[in-house]
Design an enzyme around this catalytic site. Structure first.
Site, mmCIF file in Angstrom:
data_model
loop_
_atom_site.group_PDB
_atom_site.id
_atom_site.type_symbol
_atom_site.label_atom_id
_atom_site.label_comp_id
_atom_site.label_asym_id
_atom_site.label_seq_id
_atom_site.Cartn_x
_atom_site.Cartn_y
_atom_site.Cartn_z
ATOM 1 N N ASP A 250 36.022 35.383 46.909
ATOM 2 C CA ASP A 250 37.001 35.922 46.146
ATOM 3 C C ASP A 250 37.388 37.087 47.077
ATOM 4 O O ASP A 250 36.568 38.041 47.348
ATOM 5 C CB ASP A 250 36.656 36.356 44.789
ATOM 6 C CG ASP A 250 37.720 36.488 44.003
ATOM 7 O OD1 ASP A 250 38.851 35.965 44.324
ATOM 8 O OD2 ASP A 250 37.589 37.266 42.683
ATOM 9 N N ARG B 166 32.714 30.671 42.714
ATOM 10 C CA ARG B 166 33.475 30.563 43.851
ATOM 11 C C ARG B 166 32.641 30.953 45.119
ATOM 12 O O ARG B 166 31.806 31.734 45.068
ATOM 13 C CB ARG B 166 34.749 31.636 43.634
ATOM 14 C CG ARG B 166 34.547 32.922 43.544
ATOM 15 C CD ARG B 166 35.371 33.720 42.749
ATOM 16 N NE ARG B 166 35.739 33.363 41.471
ATOM 17 C CZ ARG B 166 36.604 33.659 40.624
ATOM 18 N NH1 ARG B 166 37.425 34.521 41.248
ATOM 19 N NH2 ARG B 166 36.887 33.137 39.265
ATOM 20 N N ASP C 174 40.317 40.193 46.592
ATOM 21 C CA ASP C 174 41.164 40.751 45.769
ATOM 22 C C ASP C 174 41.731 42.032 46.424
ATOM 23 O O ASP C 174 41.134 42.771 46.970
ATOM 24 C CB ASP C 174 40.810 41.015 44.557
ATOM 25 C CG ASP C 174 40.450 39.882 43.495
ATOM 26 O OD1 ASP C 174 41.309 39.037 43.616
ATOM 27 O OD2 ASP C 174 39.599 39.986 42.716
ATOM 28 N N ARG D 277 37.383 27.938 49.318
ATOM 29 C CA ARG D 277 37.711 28.522 47.722
ATOM 30 C C ARG D 277 38.349 27.388 46.877
ATOM 31 O O ARG D 277 39.389 26.946 47.374
ATOM 32 C CB ARG D 277 38.424 29.807 47.788
ATOM 33 C CG ARG D 277 39.012 30.242 46.583
ATOM 34 C CD ARG D 277 38.121 30.743 45.335
ATOM 35 N NE ARG D 277 38.474 31.113 44.341
ATOM 36 C CZ ARG D 277 39.121 32.104 43.890
ATOM 37 N NH1 ARG D 277 39.218 33.049 44.541
ATOM 38 N NH2 ARG D 277 39.524 32.345 42.629
#
Length: 199
Positions: free
Chosen positions: A127, A124, A129, A115
């Protein structure tokens, strides 16, 4: 000739010692639920998402309990057609890690998949989160909980609703109601793709 002594470091730890250590660490008996969202729009997207789920499952103090169906979505916050589309998914995990350690692990997994953080909303490889951690609410800019834009993102809400139809987003209400309010335009189920729950 004296017999060679075995190296004590290779002897198994007695079960009684393991039990004593485990009993002393009260966090081991009090895991928390957390919701993690995954996205990838570069490289082999499905392979990357599966690799991220597997890497998290290998984390001490973390168990992946459910993995959502895969969705394909248009990139968020950029000019239409300027980036490849994303594959997105959500995982429900039980963890004894505190939020800060969970964030460190998520970022380490992102880095393992190369990343690069050069621009906001940039394309990207991966990711990861943290959407929620138990019912925690935090304004810490390093890790805001719940995720400050989750209630606006169908690519988070749709897969989350699939794996937990009764889910609640702290401070915003039910995931089902949020998803109904914003709709699922641009978020397409990929029934031909599947993420495996780690063994």
């Amino acid at each position: 000739m004296k017999p060679t002594q075995s190296d004590p470091t290779v002897q198994p730890v007695p079960a009684s010692v393991v039990a004593t250590v485990d009993a002393a660490d009260t966090t081991l008996s009090n895991p928390r639920w957390a919701v993690l969202a995954f996205g990838a729009n570069l490289g082999n997207r499905l392979e990357t998402l599966q690799g991220a789920v597997d890497a998290l499952a290998d984390t001490p103090g973390l168990r992946v309990k459910a993995v959502s169906p895969v969705y394909e979505t248009e990139p968020w916050g950029v000019e239409p057609g300027s980036q490849p589309s994303y594959l997105n998914a959500v995982a429900l995990v039980r963890t004894t890690l505190p939020p800060s350690s969970l964030l460190e692990r998520a970022q380490a997994v992102e880095e393992a998949f190369h990343r690069v953080r050069e621009e906001r909303w940039g394309a990207r490889t991966l990711d990861v989160d943290i959407i929620t951690y138990a019912d925690a609410v935090s304004e810490d800019p390093v890790l805001t909980l719940p995720h400050p834009r989750a209630h606006q993102r169908a690519f988070v809400l749709a897969p989350w609703h699939d794996v937990d139809p009764e889910a609640q987003l702290p401070g915003h209400g039910s995931v089902a109601d949020l998803l109904t309010a914003i709709g699922t335009e641009g978020v397409t189920p990929r029934v031909d793709l599947e993420l495996r729950l780690p063994e």
